[in-house]
Design an enzyme around this catalytic site. Structure first.
Site, mmCIF file in Angstrom:
data_model
loop_
_atom_site.group_PDB
_atom_site.id
_atom_site.type_symbol
_atom_site.label_atom_id
_atom_site.label_comp_id
_atom_site.label_asym_id
_atom_site.label_seq_id
_atom_site.Cartn_x
_atom_site.Cartn_y
_atom_site.Cartn_z
ATOM 1 N N CYS A 170 0.827 -1.196 0.000
ATOM 2 C CA CYS A 170 0.000 0.000 0.000
ATOM 3 C C CYS A 170 0.868 1.255 0.000
ATOM 4 C CB CYS A 170 -0.872 0.020 1.242
ATOM 5 S SG CYS A 170 -1.866 -1.458 1.431
ATOM 6 N N ARG A 206 5.069 0.217 -6.098
ATOM 7 C CA ARG A 206 5.010 -0.650 -4.930
ATOM 8 C C ARG A 206 4.049 -1.819 -5.146
ATOM 9 N NH1 ARG A 206 6.593 2.567 -0.268
ATOM 10 N NH2 ARG A 206 5.207 1.461 1.118
ATOM 11 N N TRP A 238 -2.826 -2.662 -1.686
ATOM 12 C CA TRP A 238 -2.453 -4.034 -2.052
ATOM 13 C C TRP A 238 -3.208 -4.932 -1.090
ATOM 14 C CZ3 TRP A 238 0.483 -8.124 0.179
ATOM 15 C CH2 TRP A 238 0.879 -9.117 -0.728
ATOM 16 N N ASN A 280 -1.537 1.384 5.770
ATOM 17 C CA ASN A 280 -0.651 0.383 5.163
ATOM 18 C C ASN A 280 -0.226 -0.566 6.264
ATOM 19 O OD1 ASN A 280 1.397 -1.072 3.944
ATOM 20 N ND2 ASN A 280 2.876 0.617 3.973
ATOM 21 N N GLY A 281 -0.349 -1.873 6.043
ATOM 22 C CA GLY A 281 0.075 -2.825 7.073
ATOM 23 C C GLY A 281 -1.093 -3.678 7.514
ATOM 24 N N GLU A 304 17.095 -17.709 -8.952
ATOM 25 C CA GLU A 304 16.689 -16.359 -9.367
ATOM 26 C C GLU A 304 16.032 -16.392 -10.753
ATOM 27 O OE1 GLU A 304 16.087 -13.598 -8.338
ATOM 28 O OE2 GLU A 304 16.427 -12.100 -9.886
ATOM 29 N N LYS A 360 12.287 -15.131 -11.464
ATOM 30 C CA LYS A 360 12.022 -14.060 -12.431
ATOM 31 C C LYS A 360 10.962 -14.514 -13.422
ATOM 32 C CE LYS A 360 13.357 -11.412 -11.198
ATOM 33 N NZ LYS A 360 13.982 -10.808 -10.069
ATOM 34 N N GLU A 384 7.390 -14.947 -11.726
ATOM 35 C CA GLU A 384 6.687 -13.756 -11.228
ATOM 36 C C GLU A 384 6.141 -12.866 -12.342
ATOM 37 O OE1 GLU A 384 8.808 -10.934 -8.723
ATOM 38 O OE2 GLU A 384 10.677 -11.334 -9.745
ATOM 39 N N HIS A 440 17.830 -36.660 -7.653
ATOM 40 C CA HIS A 440 17.211 -37.054 -6.379
ATOM 41 C C HIS A 440 15.714 -36.759 -6.382
ATOM 42 C CE1 HIS A 440 21.084 -38.023 -4.699
ATOM 43 N NE2 HIS A 440 21.542 -36.884 -5.191
ATOM 44 N N LYS A 464 5.922 -4.324 -4.828
ATOM 45 C CA LYS A 464 7.355 -4.044 -4.928
ATOM 46 C C LYS A 464 8.007 -4.079 -3.558
ATOM 47 C CE LYS A 464 11.149 -2.790 -6.952
ATOM 48 N NZ LYS A 464 11.880 -3.894 -7.606
#
Ligand code: M6R
Length: 608
Positions: free
Chosen positions: A2, A27, A74, A98-99, A481, A485, A488, A504, A603
């Site tokens: 947010c 964000r 968000w 926010n939170g 990574e 990438k 997402e 394995h 973000k």
């Protein structure tokens, strides 16, 4: 996460708040809203979706008034609908938050019993009703706000405006950042200095438990005990220029292309090209490194993977015992921290809730804390004992690219510095390592010329449902990574594995439909990784090999290959990051996803 903007102004603030919210878009959010005081009455507009939806609504039904708050949400509690969008309001107060308010259920039950009716599924609306209740019991708005936030548990930042109190804006911080902006005739609240940069460069940051009361341009900050508090006013380095894509179609690809420059800036901070050697560290850091009984490295997502690469470097060069874990686990695991331990946290935003909490916990347990961080004014930067900055500049794309390579650059320099301080490498070795690092920006720039070829491979990847990545040594975190990438931004299922782990279990997934991206620099691990690659190919696996000229020649026939420049093996993670970023980007473009703001992602993750 947010985003919050609040203005006690001298003009109609809704259009200005909307512009400021655009600066917080990076964000991540899924609905937005603004409330103002129009002749003393609270009025608001809220819309699910992107800010253009809110903009259209404001165009049809403008909001008037000089005092206002705005929010990008968000979703955490409740879907991204208009009813759940902020600001939440009663007739008396409007709030943006926010939170997470953890005790909202108990508070809602208490307030419902007193006649309050809730219109949303959010935890945030609770704060509006709590303040309203306290005002109805006779408290002035600012006193009610202070008393209300004292009853909230969880991590949050909050901003409020009040009916009939033009020019009054109250903000509070616990766990999530909030900046205050100062000007001659106006004052501001924002989630970060970047949102406030068009209005003012003069910014202070609330500390944990602080409440700010703004009346016109007059700002008073109170600490958690309710005492007036002085918070240093800093001149922020955040740029007022609206970040633009500089001719690129997305921020992500612009940021990929910025890497030669920003990696160069980051290296320039740590390396002296005249040696070449690492710039000598301050005594505090040097002593901590020499004495360090163990190094704990932590972070989240991409930042964690940068830290994992760092582990290989610190172990090999500085002969340090290194432990790594994601911050969301480290903070709750009750880890045993050694005496004289050093804990290193990696974060682009410097606001990631889990990373900040893990840092605080390790500090409380006697570790010397170090932060590799991109935002100099962030909470993590302010709370760490020692800050190792990265110079990636603002990263807007949700998928981290240039921040990652700058983190690698800073960690590589720091590993050499640790090795130098602990006398585990010779002067000659230091020179070779530094010289190879200084060449990284040139190699990255050279590699970027291959973008058209990678676009074609990305389009092939876009056709499949699952992709596996594998690597060994420092290429293993690169495999993780690469998979992160891809998933997402393209929503293609992808996993990264240590090459030796394939047989394995994961090898059972191999068939012609699952491409395997093998990251195999021509280094000490090359032969082993190629054997693992052969095992996969023997089972019908379609391999895309990322290696240098010698590696590709030796590996034999594969489905496709990407040739990266030949470099000292020390810097290959910095170089191999670029093809995995471009592959993900072009797969996402081919799939038509929202590359810069992928679904469900934020973000800066300021909730745990
Ligand atoms: O701001 P931070 O570096 O602390 O963020 C950590 C992660 O949330 C972040 O790296 C995330 O994994 C990115 N979306 C990856 O591209």
């Amino acid at each position: 996460m947010c985003g919050i903007v609040g203005i006690a102004g001298t003009r109609d603030v809704a259009p200005v708040i909307l512009e400021a919210l655009k600066r917080l878009e990076y964000r991540g959010y899924d609905s937005a809203g603004i409330a103002t005081l129009d002749h003393g009455a609270i009025d608001r507009r809220r819309a699910p979706g992107k800010l253009n939806m809110l903009g259209a609504m404001l165009h049809d039904r403008p909001l008037h008034g000089h005092t206002g708050i705005g929010h990008t949400r968000w979703a955490t509690h409740g879907a991204p609908t208009e009813a759940n969008a902020h600001p939440h309001a009663t007739a008396q107060v409007a709030i943006v938050h926010n939170g997470i308010i953890e005790n909202f259920r108990e508070l809602n039950a208490e307030l419902t019993a007193k006649g309050h009716k809730f219109e949303s599924e959010t935890d945030s609306e609770t704060a509006a009703h709590l303040v309203t209740q306290l005002m109805s019991e006779g408290l002035a708005p600012d006193a009610a706000a202070k008393k209300a936030v004292a009853r909230l548990t969880g991590a949050y930042s909050i901003a409020m405006i009040f009916k009939d109190h033009d020019g009054l804006l109250v903000g509070a911080r616990r766990g999530a950042p909030l900046a205050v902006g100062y000007a001659d005739t106006e004052a501001y609240i924002g989630s970060d200095a970047f949102a406030l940069a068009p209005f003012t460069k003069k910014v202070s940051y609330l500390e944990e438990g602080d409440v700010v009361v703004i009346r016109g341009a007059q700002v008073t900050i109170f600490d958690g005990e309710g005492r007036p508090a002085n918070r240093e006013i800093k001149i922020t380095s955040a740029s007022a220029a609206l970040v633009d894509k500089a001719g690129h179609s997305h921020f992500m690809v612009k940021e990929i292309h910025e890497q030669p420059e920003v990696v160069g800036h980051t290296l320039a901070h740590y390396l002296d090209p005249a040696g070449p050697d690492v710039r000598r560290q301050g005594k505090g850091l040097r002593d901590a490194l020499v004495k360090a009984s163990r190094l704990t490295i932590s972070g989240c997502g991409t930042a964690y993977y940068a830290g994992l690469v760092g582990k290989y470097w610190f172990e090999k060069l500085a002969r340090m015992s290194v432990e790594t874990d994601v911050a969301s686990e480290l903070r709750y695991r009750d880890p045993v921290y050694p005496e004289n331990g050093v804990a290193l946290f990696v974060s682009q935003s410097g606001e990631t809730a889990d990373t900040l909490a893990a840092l605080r916990d390790s500090k409380a347990k006697g570790q010397t804390t170090i932060a590799v961080v991109n935002v100099a004014e962030s909470s993590i930067a302010r709370e760490a004992d020692i800050v190792l900055p990265t110079y990636a500049g603002p990263e807007i794309g949700v998928a981290s690219t240039k921040a990652f390579t700058c983190q690698l650059a800073a960690l590589a320099c720091f590993a050499i510095a640790a090795a130098e301080a602990r006398r585990t490498i010779s002067k000659g070795e230091e020179k070779v390592l530094c010289a190879s690092l200084l060449e990284a920006p040139r190699h990255i720039a050279e590699f970027l010329k291959q973008e058209p070829a990678i676009k074609i491979l990305g389009e092939e990847i876009a056709k499949v449902r699952d992709v596996l990545y594998m690597g060994r040594g420092a290429s293993y975190p690169l495999a993780l990574e690469g998979a992160l990438k891809l998933k997402e931004i393209s929503y293609i299922h992808a996993e990264g594995y240590a090459a030796g782990e394939m047989k394995h279990g994961p090898i059972a997934l191999i068939d012609e439909a699952v491409p395997i991206i093998v990251i195999a620099p021509h280094d000490a691990h090359f032969e082993k990784t190629i054997s693992n690659m052969q095992e996969v190919m023997a089972r019908g696996g379609k391999v895309l090999l990322i290696s240098d000229k010698a590696g590709i020649a030796k590996a034999g026939k594969v489905w496709a290959s990407i040739e990266v420049p030949t470099t000292n093996s020390f810097i290959t993670p910095l170089i191999n990051a670029i093809p995995v970023q471009l592959l993900a980007y072009y797969a996402a473009i081919a799939k038509g996803t929202d590359v810069d703001q992928p679904r469900n992602l934020a973000k800066s993750v300021t909730v745990e």
